[in-house]
Design a protein around this motif. Structure first.
Motif, PDB file in Angstrom:
ATOM      1  N   ALA A 296     -21.801 -19.304 -46.100  1.00 24.27           N
ATOM      2  CA  ALA A 296     -21.470 -18.525 -44.904  1.00 24.27           C
ATOM      3  C   ALA A 296     -20.355 -17.540 -45.199  1.00 24.27           C
ATOM      4  N   ARG A 297     -19.389 -17.954 -46.006  1.00 26.04           N
ATOM      5  CA  ARG A 297     -18.293 -17.048 -46.347  1.00 26.04           C
ATOM      6  C   ARG A 297     -18.781 -15.914 -47.238  1.00 26.04           C
TER       7      ARG A 297
ATOM      8  N   LEU B 238     -15.410 -20.642 -41.128  1.00 24.17           N
ATOM      9  CA  LEU B 238     -16.594 -20.646 -41.993  1.00 24.17           C
ATOM     10  C   LEU B 238     -16.403 -21.703 -43.076  1.00 24.17           C
ATOM     11  N   ASP B 239     -16.805 -22.920 -42.764  1.00 24.85           N
ATOM     12  CA  ASP B 239     -16.599 -24.020 -43.699  1.00 24.85           C
ATOM     13  C   ASP B 239     -17.512 -23.935 -44.920  1.00 24.85           C
TER      14      ASP B 239
ATOM     15  N   ARG C  49     -13.151 -23.400 -30.200  1.00 23.67           N
ATOM     16  CA  ARG C  49     -12.776 -24.400 -31.180  1.00 23.67           C
ATOM     17  C   ARG C  49     -13.835 -24.507 -32.283  1.00 23.67           C
ATOM     18  N   ASP C  50     -13.366 -24.536 -33.558  1.00 28.73           N
ATOM     19  CA  ASP C  50     -14.217 -24.680 -34.738  1.00 28.73           C
ATOM     20  C   ASP C  50     -15.187 -23.515 -34.928  1.00 28.73           C
TER      21      ASP C  50
ATOM     22  N   ASP D 100     -10.799 -25.143 -39.080  1.00 28.38           N
ATOM     23  CA  ASP D 100      -9.877 -24.849 -37.994  1.00 28.38           C
ATOM     24  C   ASP D 100      -8.656 -25.760 -38.134  1.00 28.38           C
ATOM     25  N   VAL D 101      -7.552 -25.382 -37.535  1.00 27.75           N
ATOM     26  CA  VAL D 101      -6.383 -26.253 -37.552  1.00 27.75           C
ATOM     27  C   VAL D 101      -6.673 -27.477 -36.684  1.00 27.75           C
ATOM     28  N   THR D 102      -6.088 -28.612 -37.042  1.00 24.83           N
ATOM     29  CA  THR D 102      -6.316 -29.824 -36.247  1.00 24.83           C
ATOM     30  C   THR D 102      -5.508 -29.805 -34.958  1.00 24.83           C
TER      31      THR D 102
END
Length: 507
Positions: free
Chosen positions: A233-234, A228-229, A200-201, A44-46
């Motif tokens: 998962a991706r 999807l870190d 978020r996230d 996610d963007v910070t």
């Protein structure tokens, strides 16, 4: 490099079900109704504040809600966006922009010269991850409602490029003043943030903005960023049709291809290999001798490493500038062929016939690559001592002169952008400030721009290659998947993920 179905590249999309491709692309001037584009996003963007915006994989999220002053076409050409025309003065330190007069922010605030001034000053003061983009920015002056004059301390040939990137993202001045942009983005872009359906996230949701000023760029009813870190998962989201786009890696690509998905061809952004920081021998005296650094280059078998580590998805190279950079030279591609005997000869000439020790920091993401290189360097007498480093400290420590060298993937952007990242004495990845009168003369020519600047950039490439500032291994094929029956996507040169405007429903 692999081609056709076996080719990998950065930034495509995987589609399914009710996604974008079920509706034809709109005719000119007509708003799109292309369903929802679902993107499997890494991280996610910070912060949604453009002053904290990033590039690479992180630029696309900002493009969803924020327009930039200039538009970067897929081939890298700069085109009008919020600015309709722009022109430098003879000194190339004053850039005048003429702006659109029919644009508003999603909170109803007008977009005008004052908004540009506010945003550039906010970006400069914010000191975010891309603050380097406005290093030369000195001031912005409002000439009239739709004209702004940007003054630079020194010429910056990448300034127009930066205005199509993070520094060019425009947010509502009212939101900047209110200090609410971190969690509530307000821009002039094609989509609006839907906070009620965002977590978020986990997921960020956006809906098409009514009466967006450029409907040709607004091709979907909405966009979802699914965070999807994890690679697994991706992969699962892609092959099961839960997302319409996601990035993968070489070893997971075949699984996606086996399900009928495709990959954007011939799409490379980063090079990978060693950056030798200590070129003056402050930490390791051996590295002060160019012959030692050249020996390291001759010692690595790039083709074998490419096949073993990247399954052939890439292009072996001896240079750190890519084909679209303006500094690329075909004759430097194989400047250092694999030649361990030549490596041993050079080490002996430099007084290291018995070899020497090289300490390299290691994090998990690069452990396999460092080990493979270490084995090849050991064959010519260079013993690599691997030192484990905490991943969050890896880049920070590298930029603070704590390492002799390190292994990393680095961007092959516009010549001046790359120079300021890895070559200039003030570059992020030149922490010891290595330079020479010969090199500095070339850098001054590149910075001045105009006639002769491209030739000078190529000469910079020759200089750092011949003096072995780096041990490049290969340019990496960026890898992402999409279904051509559902979606069309066009690669964005020198950008890890295509711009949001490059995606469209299949006809």
């Amino acid at each position: 490099m692999k081609t056709a179905v076996g080719l990998l590249a950065v930034g495509a999309l995987l589609l399914s079900g009710c996604s974008a491709g079920s509706t034809p692309a709109p005719s000119e001037g007509e708003s799109a109704s292309g369903g929802t584009l679902r993107i499997g996003q890494i991280g996610d963007v910070t912060s949604w504040d453009p002053a904290q915006a990033h590039v690479g994989h992180q630029l696309l999220p900002y493009q969803i809600v924020y327009d930039t002053l200039l538009l970067r076409e897929p081939d890298g050409t700069l085109a009008p966006m919020l600015a309709t025309t722009w022109e430098y003065d003879d000194t190339r330190t004053v850039l005048t922009l003429d702006l659109r007069t029919d644009v508003t922010f999603s909170d109803g605030e007008p977009f005008d010269a004052e908004a540009v001034k506010t945003n550039l000053e906010s970006f400069k003061a914010g000191n975010g991850r891309q603050a380097v983009q406005l290093t030369q920015f000195e001031s912005a002056e409002v000439i009239d409602e739709d004209t702004v004059e940007i003054t630079l301390a020194e010429p910056d040939p990448a300034m127009e490029y930066y205005l199509s990137q993070a520094a060019g993202l425009m947010a509502s001045p009212a939101a900047i003043e209110a200090g609410t942009l971190e969690t509530s983005p307000v821009g002039t872009g094609p989509y609006e943030f839907d906070a009620a359906n965002s977590t978020r996230d986990s997921q960020a949701t956006f809906t098409a903005r009514e009466d967006y000023w450029n409907p040709e760029l607004q091709k979907f009813d909405g966009v979802e960023l699914r965070i999807l870190d994890e690679l697994s998962a991706r992969v699962n989201a892609a092959v099961s049709g839960q997302v319409d786009y996601t990035t993968l890696d070489a070893r997971s690509a075949q699984q996606a291809l086996d399900t009928g998905l495709e990959i954007i061809p011939d799409y490379q952004v980063d090079w990978t290999g060693l950056t030798i920081f200590d070129r003056e021998g402050a930490l390791n005296p051996a590295l002060a001798d160019a012959r030692v650094r050249q020996a390291m280059n001759y010692a690595v078998d790039r083709d074998t490493l490419l096949e073993q580590l990247q399954l052939g998805y890439g292009t072996a190279t001896s240079q750190v500038f890519g084909p679209e950079s303006g500094a690329y030279l075909e004759e430097l591609e194989d400047y250092y062929p694999y030649d361990p005997d030549r490596a041993r000869e050079l080490l002996a000439e430099a007084g290291y016939a018995d070899g020497f020790e090289l300490t390299l920091p290691v994090i998990s993401g690069f452990a396999t690559q460092v080990t493979a290189m270490s084995q090849q360097l050991a064959d010519v007498g260079i013993t690599v001592v691997q030192e484990s480093v905490a991943a969050p400290n890896y880049v920070a420590d590298a930029t603070q002169s704590k390492f002799e060298a390190f292994n990393f993937n680095l961007f092959q952007g516009e010549a001046w952008v790359a120079i300021n990242q890895i070559i200039a004495p003030t570059a992020t990845f030149n922490p010891f400030g290595t330079t020479s009168p010969e090199l500095q003369e070339l850098l001054d020519i590149v910075q001045a721009g105009g006639e002769g600047s491209e030739a000078a950039a190529q000469a910079v490439n020759e200089y750092v290659t011949e003096n072995a500032w780096f041990v490049p291994l290969y340019r990496i094929d960026q890898i992402a998947v999409y279904d051509p029956e559902v979606l069309t996507v066009e690669a964005q040169v020198q950008q890890a993920i295509p711009s949001i405007y490059n995606f469209a429903p299949a006809s």
